[in-house]
Design a protein around this motif. Sequence first.
Motif, PDB file in Angstrom:
ATOM      1  N   VAL A  89       0.981  -1.097  -0.022  1.00  0.00           N
ATOM      2  CA  VAL A  89       0.158   0.142  -0.193  1.00  0.00           C
ATOM      3  C   VAL A  89       0.946   1.284   0.092  1.00  0.00           C
ATOM      4  CG1 VAL A  89      -1.693  -1.245   1.327  1.00  0.00           C
ATOM      5  CG2 VAL A  89      -0.258   0.047   2.605  1.00  0.00           C
ATOM      6  N   PRO A  90       0.290   2.316  -0.425  1.00  0.00           N
ATOM      7  CA  PRO A  90       1.220   3.640  -0.398  1.00  0.00           C
ATOM      8  C   PRO A  90       1.778   3.984   0.911  1.00  0.00           C
ATOM      9  CG  PRO A  90      -0.575   3.966  -1.565  1.00  0.00           C
ATOM     10  CD  PRO A  90      -1.045   2.794  -0.853  1.00  0.00           C
ATOM     11  N   MET A  91       3.028   3.897   1.322  1.00  0.00           N
ATOM     12  CA  MET A  91       3.656   4.497   2.485  1.00  0.00           C
ATOM     13  C   MET A  91       3.657   5.936   2.470  1.00  0.00           C
ATOM     14  SD  MET A  91       6.519   5.700   4.010  1.00  0.00           S
ATOM     15  CE  MET A  91       7.657   5.379   3.009  1.00  0.00           C
ATOM     16  N   ASN A  92       3.962   6.519   1.173  1.00  0.00           N
ATOM     17  CA  ASN A  92       3.805   7.888   1.171  1.00  0.00           C
ATOM     18  C   ASN A  92       3.677   8.060  -0.488  1.00  0.00           C
ATOM     19  OD1 ASN A  92       6.283   7.394   0.327  1.00  0.00           O
ATOM     20  ND2 ASN A  92       6.832   9.345   0.712  1.00  0.00           N
ATOM     21  N   VAL A  93       3.103   9.394  -0.722  1.00  0.00           N
ATOM     22  CA  VAL A  93       3.107   9.885  -2.115  1.00  0.00           C
ATOM     23  C   VAL A  93       3.806  11.303  -2.058  1.00  0.00           C
ATOM     24  CG1 VAL A  93       1.056   8.637  -3.002  1.00  0.00           C
ATOM     25  CG2 VAL A  93       0.871  11.148  -1.872  1.00  0.00           C
ATOM     26  N   ALA A  94       4.341  11.677  -3.141  1.00  0.00           N
ATOM     27  CA  ALA A  94       4.902  13.000  -3.036  1.00  0.00           C
ATOM     28  C   ALA A  94       4.939  13.467  -4.618  1.00  0.00           C
ATOM     29  CB  ALA A  94       6.379  12.725  -2.581  1.00  0.00           C
ATOM     30  N   TYR A  95       4.729  14.932  -4.533  1.00  0.00           N
ATOM     31  CA  TYR A  95       4.622  15.545  -6.025  1.00  0.00           C
ATOM     32  C   TYR A  95       5.939  16.543  -5.872  1.00  0.00           C
ATOM     33  CZ  TYR A  95      -0.071  14.027  -5.711  1.00  0.00           C
ATOM     34  OH  TYR A  95      -1.165  13.344  -5.593  1.00  0.00           O
ATOM     35  N   TRP A  96       6.686  16.547  -6.931  1.00  0.00           N
ATOM     36  CA  TRP A  96       7.913  17.318  -7.125  1.00  0.00           C
ATOM     37  C   TRP A  96       7.542  18.439  -7.405  1.00  0.00           C
ATOM     38  CZ3 TRP A  96      13.376  15.423  -6.513  1.00  0.00           C
ATOM     39  CH2 TRP A  96      13.292  14.379  -5.942  1.00  0.00           C
ATOM     40  N   GLY A  97       8.443  19.778  -7.205  1.00  0.00           N
ATOM     41  CA  GLY A  97       8.438  20.954  -7.221  1.00  0.00           C
ATOM     42  C   GLY A  97       9.533  21.797  -6.944  1.00  0.00           C
ATOM     43  N   MET A  98       9.399  22.971  -6.762  1.00  0.00           N
ATOM     44  CA  MET A  98      10.664  23.971  -6.183  1.00  0.00           C
ATOM     45  C   MET A  98      10.124  24.681  -4.969  1.00  0.00           C
ATOM     46  SD  MET A  98      13.557  24.555  -7.592  1.00  0.00           S
ATOM     47  CE  MET A  98      13.737  24.905  -9.565  1.00  0.00           C
ATOM     48  N   PHE A  99      10.806  24.201  -3.973  1.00  0.00           N
ATOM     49  CA  PHE A  99      10.721  24.922  -2.439  1.00  0.00           C
ATOM     50  C   PHE A  99      11.744  26.173  -2.684  1.00  0.00           C
ATOM     51  CE2 PHE A  99       9.529  20.806  -1.521  1.00  0.00           C
ATOM     52  CZ  PHE A  99       8.584  20.833  -0.367  1.00  0.00           C
ATOM     53  N   TYR A 100      11.098  27.303  -2.195  1.00  0.00           N
ATOM     54  CA  TYR A 100      12.019  28.524  -2.547  1.00  0.00           C
ATOM     55  C   TYR A 100      12.080  29.212  -1.221  1.00  0.00           C
ATOM     56  CZ  TYR A 100       7.626  31.061  -3.299  1.00  0.00           C
ATOM     57  OH  TYR A 100       6.416  31.606  -3.095  1.00  0.00           O
ATOM     58  N   ASN A 101      13.269  29.776  -1.070  1.00  0.00           N
ATOM     59  CA  ASN A 101      13.371  30.882   0.285  1.00  0.00           C
ATOM     60  C   ASN A 101      12.596  32.043  -0.049  1.00  0.00           C
ATOM     61  OD1 ASN A 101      14.355  32.945   2.033  1.00  0.00           O
ATOM     62  ND2 ASN A 101      16.032  31.346   2.524  1.00  0.00           N
ATOM     63  N   LYS A 102      11.448  32.304   0.568  1.00  0.00           N
ATOM     64  CA  LYS A 102      10.319  33.377   0.377  1.00  0.00           C
ATOM     65  C   LYS A 102      11.104  34.709   0.800  1.00  0.00           C
ATOM     66  CE  LYS A 102       5.666  34.261   0.202  1.00  0.00           C
ATOM     67  NZ  LYS A 102       5.720  35.517   0.465  1.00  0.00           N
ATOM     68  N   LYS A 103      11.924  34.782   1.895  1.00  0.00           N
ATOM     69  CA  LYS A 103      12.599  35.859   2.159  1.00  0.00           C
ATOM     70  C   LYS A 103      13.584  36.496   1.207  1.00  0.00           C
ATOM     71  CE  LYS A 103      11.868  35.604   7.143  1.00  0.00           C
ATOM     72  NZ  LYS A 103      12.498  34.965   8.366  1.00  0.00           N
ATOM     73  N   ILE A 104      14.220  35.542   0.416  1.00  0.00           N
ATOM     74  CA  ILE A 104      14.993  35.973  -0.573  1.00  0.00           C
ATOM     75  C   ILE A 104      14.116  36.457  -1.942  1.00  0.00           C
ATOM     76  CG2 ILE A 104      16.719  35.250  -2.238  1.00  0.00           C
ATOM     77  CD1 ILE A 104      18.086  33.438  -0.347  1.00  0.00           C
ATOM     78  N   PHE A 105      13.306  35.609  -2.127  1.00  0.00           N
ATOM     79  CA  PHE A 105      12.302  36.143  -3.238  1.00  0.00           C
ATOM     80  C   PHE A 105      11.620  37.701  -2.862  1.00  0.00           C
ATOM     81  CE2 PHE A 105      10.945  32.884  -6.470  1.00  0.00           C
ATOM     82  CZ  PHE A 105      12.253  32.120  -6.250  1.00  0.00           C
ATOM     83  N   ASP A 106      11.155  37.733  -1.783  1.00  0.00           N
ATOM     84  CA  ASP A 106      10.720  38.913  -1.377  1.00  0.00           C
ATOM     85  C   ASP A 106      11.605  39.992  -1.542  1.00  0.00           C
ATOM     86  OD1 ASP A 106       8.368  37.866  -0.894  1.00  0.00           O
ATOM     87  OD2 ASP A 106       8.421  37.791   1.196  1.00  0.00           O
ATOM     88  N   LYS A 107      12.881  39.832  -0.866  1.00  0.00           N
ATOM     89  CA  LYS A 107      13.908  40.983  -0.852  1.00  0.00           C
ATOM     90  C   LYS A 107      14.047  41.435  -2.294  1.00  0.00           C
ATOM     91  CE  LYS A 107      18.646  41.471   0.440  1.00  0.00           C
ATOM     92  NZ  LYS A 107      19.903  40.993   1.120  1.00  0.00           N
ATOM     93  N   TYR A 108      14.246  40.748  -3.414  1.00  0.00           N
ATOM     94  CA  TYR A 108      14.435  40.854  -4.571  1.00  0.00           C
ATOM     95  C   TYR A 108      13.024  41.212  -5.506  1.00  0.00           C
ATOM     96  CZ  TYR A 108      18.974  39.866  -3.224  1.00  0.00           C
ATOM     97  OH  TYR A 108      20.129  39.912  -2.391  1.00  0.00           O
ATOM     98  N   GLY A 109      11.811  41.354  -4.929  1.00  0.00           N
ATOM     99  CA  GLY A 109      10.751  41.605  -5.561  1.00  0.00           C
ATOM    100  C   GLY A 109      10.344  40.346  -6.685  1.00  0.00           C
TER     101      GLY A 109
END
Lengths: 416, 276
Positions: free
Chosen positions: A139-159
């Motif tokens: 049975v599924p022990m886990n499922v996972a969808y892959w994408g991009m985790f990003y550092n929001k503070k850096i994104f905010d800093k550079y708009g």
Amino acid sequence: MLRSRMATLGVAALVLTACGGGNAAAPQKKTELTLYNDKGAWTKFFDEMGALSKPSIGLGMKPTGYTDSAQYQAFIKASFRTNVKPDLFTWQTGGMLEEIVKQKQVADTTAVWQEAIKAGDLSQDLAPYYTIGGKQYCVPMNVAYWGMFYNKKIFDKYGLQPPQTWDDLIKTADTLKQNGVKAFYHTSVLFSFVWFEQLMAGTDPDLYDRLSTGKAKYTDPGVVQVMERWKQLIDAGYFINPGDKTDPGDVLKTGKAAMVSFGTWFNTSMTQRDLKPGTDYDFFVIPNVNASLPKTSMIFESGPLCSLAKAADPDASMKYLKWWTTAEAQEKWATSRGDVSANPKVTIKDEALGTVTKDAGSGKYRLVNRYFEATPPPILTAALDGFSKFVTEPGAYKEVLETIQKAADEYWSTHQ
Amino acid sequence: MLGRFRHGYVAPAAILVAVLLYAPFVWTAYLSLTRYDGLEPPAWVGFANFGKLLDDPALLTSTRNTLIWVAGTMVLPVGLGLLVAVLSYDIKGGAWYRVPFMLPYALSGAGLAMVWSPILSHGGIANLLLGVDTAFLQEAPHNTLAMLLVWTWQQLGVNTLLFVVGLQSIPKEPIEAARLDGASGWRLFRHVIWPLMRPLTAVVVGLALVASLKTFDIVWVLTQGGPGRNSETLAVTMYKETFVASDYGYGSAVAVLLTVVTGLASYLYLRRQVAS
């Protein structure tokens, strides 16, 4: 003399009996099951599941976690021939599951699946990953969808905003580069395949599927072009050094790289570091390289939880697997790790991951099986070595593809 | 009386050795002649796995790296160990000078690699301290040399200790006689001390030879033989082929090769030492 020889033989017989792999173990009635897994870092979460299952179904569970997957797999394979058998164990879908099912080592879970689908605890879409010869296993022990985790503070800093197109993603990487921030994480150890699968799936998912079934070659022009694009990204200076051994969770936390591509299970690393979703970090679906594709390709993985056909107490193991799929179990399993669940009834607390799960369930994305599961083990081993070489020596991409293809030729010559 | 039961006394040890050492070796030698994935029964392929060894570029790399390990071990942990022993032997408080060299020996190979991983990784502590941007663990053969330095850091102390024991076991008379004859410094060492230390040196070099030929844990934890297999040793290749690629037959062939090379090297070296 005879007596001493008999004594010697007696001792030898005892030793050999102790080491031998008899199969005649009598069925037992168990109240606590052992769960062997290659996710040693998740022991705390498995323990919590054991504490929950005991009052719920009268079966406790004790995890034994390995951190080296090669050692783990060797142990599980060896256990098939000995009396030291796990009641439950984690494994991989794809070729690896098929391999042990063909050996008749894995318990058939078709009844569990049918009941769970009927109850709405499992989705029919998941079944193909667990179906071999028309029957379901594990049975599924886990499922996972892959994408991009990003550092929001850096994104905010550079708009910066989560990119909607591939060009947006490259512009984001350029902006970060201009500000002295490395855009992406990559590594030469184990997860060296991540950018290959992402670029392949986002460029030509059909070719990716053909590659995993031996119907295309690693030396085909489409694959070569993907490697050239990957090389361009590395040459552009978007990536941190692949030899940096910093844990990717810390890479994102400290801003060593602004973006890390992993499955939704990476959220566990974020919660373990007390990072707040939506404030410290966030998640976006990686846009396709090829904008003309009808759907955004999303890498998907599902890890199985299995029971052996010759488990010490088959009824108890099956009861546990059945319980594992229920909303009660999955609510705990997903919430404690901050991850998504295979059970559609479970509410995902993390807003971004909840949206992704919902969208994936509604058919918004083209789900592409993760490279690790999609690729037969002997080819995977050559590919991981090859990509590891490529990320440190991008100019060697043609040689790398030829080496992987050599392993693929060898494998498919006997497995078509 | 003793003669009657002598086999009984030896039996427990003999059985343990047979079961834990010889039986696995025979089994491994058998597997090397088969195709075996750990699940399906082994299928006899004769010497095909050994033929594949000759045609495998990865094996060439791991053989080269293993030879670097052997040569490097003789020069660094053994050579420097001798130097430290000689320099610290006859001076006041020499034992205290040797203590820092001994401490790393308490670490396991895996623990050692965990300590050095953040130091040697690209962008790690060594890069910061030296002000360079060198990928110590990425490019071959620099990564093997970097790991050799780590190995030296750990092994230097025990080699030093063994050489000190050797120095202490040398009778005083020949040295005093040589000194009276005017020998000192390098000449005293080269012509008197070194020949007298020969039995102990044979043991140290023999142990180092075997240890370097089967180098595994430090490489596995620091680079896993990569990137792209460029830092693999024969022992790492054996492990990867067997347990990562699940090619037990080919992995066993590498194991047999490694055993033959180690056995042969030890035999030739020790025979030469004993003969001389």
